[in-house]
Design a protein around this motif. Structure first.
Motif, PDB file in Angstrom:
ATOM      1  N   GLY A  46      67.938  -5.153  68.762  1.00 16.88           N
ATOM      2  CA  GLY A  46      66.788  -5.203  67.863  1.00 16.88           C
ATOM      3  C   GLY A  46      67.164  -4.880  66.424  1.00 16.88           C
ATOM      4  O   GLY A  46      66.722  -5.560  65.481  1.00 16.88           O
ATOM      5  N   SER A  78      69.041  -7.731  64.968  1.00 18.04           N
ATOM      6  CA  SER A  78      68.128  -8.846  64.717  1.00 18.04           C
ATOM      7  C   SER A  78      67.394  -8.681  63.391  1.00 18.04           C
ATOM      8  O   SER A  78      67.099  -9.672  62.707  1.00 18.04           O
ATOM      9  CB  SER A  78      67.107  -8.956  65.860  1.00 18.04           C
ATOM     10  OG  SER A  78      67.742  -9.172  67.094  1.00 18.04           O
ATOM     11  N   TYR A 138      66.291 -12.249  68.185  1.00 16.71           N
ATOM     12  CA  TYR A 138      66.436 -11.285  69.286  1.00 16.71           C
ATOM     13  C   TYR A 138      66.768 -11.964  70.612  1.00 16.71           C
ATOM     14  O   TYR A 138      67.697 -11.520  71.313  1.00 16.71           O
ATOM     15  CB  TYR A 138      65.186 -10.414  69.422  1.00 16.71           C
ATOM     16  CG  TYR A 138      65.294  -9.433  70.564  1.00 16.71           C
ATOM     17  CD1 TYR A 138      66.036  -8.262  70.428  1.00 16.71           C
ATOM     18  CD2 TYR A 138      64.682  -9.673  71.792  1.00 16.71           C
ATOM     19  CE1 TYR A 138      66.164  -7.364  71.476  1.00 16.71           C
ATOM     20  CE2 TYR A 138      64.803  -8.784  72.842  1.00 16.71           C
ATOM     21  CZ  TYR A 138      65.547  -7.632  72.672  1.00 16.71           C
ATOM     22  OH  TYR A 138      65.685  -6.752  73.721  1.00 16.71           O
TER      23      TYR A 138
END
Length: 648
Positions: A608, A611, A318
């Motif tokens: 996010g 990730s 991230y």
């Protein structure tokens, strides 16, 4: 006249409530004579409650080998006395009667624990109010009030008493408690000193000088955003210093280049914690190493915490993806979602002289116009800013200096410096550097006779005032964080999500989401790490071995889980409107706080998701990071290219 007297009398009686309660409690304790029972102020269901019984040796003939019968409803506990004290833990699941019997003396008290699921309400109420009503003060206060009201509703028989006790608790417990923390006071003082320095170097023409110098490199919205991003990466050693320095320094430049305050706040916020969380010489290192060590001692892993930190760096997807994502937005000159509208609105308002809509600029932090004859010398601002940067670094080295570490020939230079800075006092370093910068800015201003002493002092005081709004928000946010800590909000989230069996290969992704949720609810990335590292890391080790993995395979999952906790806490911190770094980013950029959260949220969630699906999931199955990071970069590039639209 009678109404005024009655109102005054009521207010007087209400003001006596805390003192009357204290007096009654004191009388009750004295009535116990040889027994003194201490219970936590707040008892939450399903959370172990510490019960301490102290015995007065002058009023009791008890021996050290004696025992005390403790009765909780129908359960009897024979507790042994040690040093005339009995300490034990009990989990209250619902309303119970706590009874203690000793030498024909009985202690009885009704325990009415707060249901654990209610602990989610205060931060949830604050977050929803902030998002829907776009007003952070009332949102934080209502969240704080709802938490105290819940606490006292389960302690008092009368809702009337609980209501007024909750009002008193906000001020005399939680707000004072947040201000009593030396770290919080340091942040407040540092913020005020930075505000004073920025205001002074604006008034003496130094800021305008920097604007003139940066114009050579920041001549367009794209280059202006790139310079901001580069400065955010450059100031890597502390997220607070990064946020305040970059935001305050670049705001005049980005305003001139017609870059929205929302975009500035996003770049500032998203280059602060991500850089500080992956750089090897930051104020985060010491705190993270201590958290990792607290977990490794439980499972007897001999590898050092610093080695675990280094091995976890390649999978901190991230932070890496966030920094690259910002760069793609800048290079491709594209945005999407609320940020696109904010950028287009800024361009339109800046280009249109007859726009009837007001520009969203904080009245408290708007730039001060300088006189036409004020010299614009860049070094009047550059030197104080450099002193903050270099002074903070020097302060970190000084406060964390360890001659044994430095003289250790087995350690590389980078590791030596990382250990020293990790053990430093970042708050002291920030205070020293900011105060030094203010003094130097004053000396530069007065020695060149740009401002008189009176006007220079007025500029400093005005700089203090610009920070008052943010300080109020910070204090309320800290108080709300204390509420969530007392009510065990993080435990509720953890218990709810960890209850089901999770595959070892899914654990890092699950941990990343859990960490983000806790950080989002509490507004604290460090608090989230403190909770999850000792909780999740031992669980991951046990889960891997129970699934038949060997030590090498288990360590791979272990490293990725270490990364997932930190990265998830940074994601949740970016999304939370009650996060202190998010608040400081809004402050430093002079951006409406709720607008900053609203425009940043889609970007943070996009990174996010990437990730998880391009980073944590395949990494857990053994795909190396040197493959996954380029894949993630490619996905982010494609998202910006095809989902984004030109801002111009």
């Amino acid at each position: 006249m009678h109404k005024r007297i009655n109102s005054t009398l009521l207010l007087f009686l209400f003001s006596l409530l805390p003192f009357l309660t204290q007096a009654s409690n004191q009388a009750y304790n004295e009535a116990l004579e040889e027994l003194r029972v201490e219970l936590p102020k707040i008892i939450v269901a399903d959370i172990p409650t510490k019960i301490k019984i102290s015995i007065d040796k002058e009023k009791s003939s008890i021996n050290e080998n004696d025992s005390i019968w403790v009765r909780v409803n129908t359960q009897n506990i024979l507790a042994k006395v040690e040093n005339r004290q009995v300490v034990f833990h009990h989990i209250f699941k619902k309303k119970r009667v706590l009874q203690i019997s000793f030498q024909n003396k009985n202690y009885s008290r009704v325990i009415n624990p707060i249901p654990l699921w209610l602990s989610i309400l205060p931060p949830l109420i604050a977050i929803l109010m902030a998002l829907f009503f776009k007003e952070v003060f009332s949102a934080l206060f209502v969240g704080l009030f709802s938490g105290t009201l819940l606490i006292y509703s389960y302690q008092e028989a009368s809702i009337f008493t609980a209501f007024f006790k909750s009002i008193f608790a906000i001020s005399d417990t939680y707000i004072l408690q947040s201000l009593a923390d030396t770290g919080h006071i340091s942040i407040i003082l540092f913020s005020m000193l930075i505000g004073a320095m920025v205001n002074l170097i604006t008034k003496n023409g130094g800021m305008q000088g920097i604007v003139n110098k940066l114009s050579k490199f920041a001549s367009s919205p794209r280059s202006g955003q790139f310079v901001t991003w580069f400065l955010g990466v450059l100031i890597f050693f502390d997220d607070y210093a990064n946020t305040l320095i970059v935001g305050n320094t670049m705001r005049p430049v980005t305003d001139r280049l017609k870059i929205s305050r929302e975009k500035l706040a996003y770049i500032v916020d998203s280059t602060a914690a991500p850089v500080a969380s992956i750089a090897m010489i930051t104020t985060w290192i010491g705190i993270e190493l201590s958290y990792i060590q607290s977990a490794t001692v439980q499972i007897n892993i001999t590898e050092s915490p610093y080695s675990i930190f280094l091995n976890s760096l390649p999978t901190r997807f991230y932070p890496f993806f966030t920094l690259f994502f910002i760069l793609m937005l800048i290079i491709l000159k594209k945005d999407f979602g609320p940020m696109l509208k904010a950028e287009q609105k800024c361009r339109k308002e800046s280009n249109s002289s007859d726009s009837s809509e007001p520009v969203m600029v904080s009245s408290e932090l708007k730039e001060i116009e300088i006189d036409k004859d004020t010299p614009t010398r860049w070094y009047n601002a550059g030197i104080p800013v450099l002193i903050v940067i270099l002074g903070t670094f020097a302060g970190l080295v000084y406060t964390g200096w360890d001659a044994n570490i430095w003289n250790d020939t087995n350690l590389a230079f980078g590791k030596k410096l990382s250990h020293i800075i990790g053990a430093s006092d970042s708050y002291l370093a920030l205070l020293w550097s900011s105060l030094s910068a203010v003094l130097v800015a004053m000396a530069l201003t007065l020695s060149q006779r740009i401002l008189s002493l009176g006007k220079a002092i007025d500029a400093l005081v005005s700089g203090f005032k610009t920070m008052l709004t943010a300080i109020l928000i910070l204090v309320l946010a800290w108080a709300l964080a204390d509420i969530t800590k007392d009510m065990h909000t993080a435990d509720f989230i953890s218990n709810t999500l960890i209850a089901s069996n999770v595959s070892p290969f899914l654990l890092p992704s699950f941990t990343f989401i859990l960490s983000a949720l806790i950080a989002f609810s509490t507004g604290s990335s460090w608090g989230t790490m403190a909770i999850l590292y000792p909780l999740i890391l031992p669980a991951s080790w046990a889960l891997c071995h129970s699934a038949g993995m060997n030590d090498l395979e288990s360590m791979n999952i272990f490293y990725i889980t270490v990364s997932a906790i930190l990265a998830g806490s940074v994601l949740g911190d970016h999304c939370s409107p009650i996060s202190d770094t998010t608040i400081l980013s809004s402050l430093a950029s002079s951006c409406n706080h709720i607008e900053h959260v609203r425009t940043q949220l889609p970007y943070a969630l996009t990174v996010g998701f990437v990730s998880i699906f391009a980073g944590l999931l395949p990494a857990a199955y053994g795909v190396p990071s040197w493959i996954l990071i380029p894949v993630g970069f490619t996905l982010l590039y494609l998202i910006v290219k095809y989902a984004g639209k030109k801002t111009e």
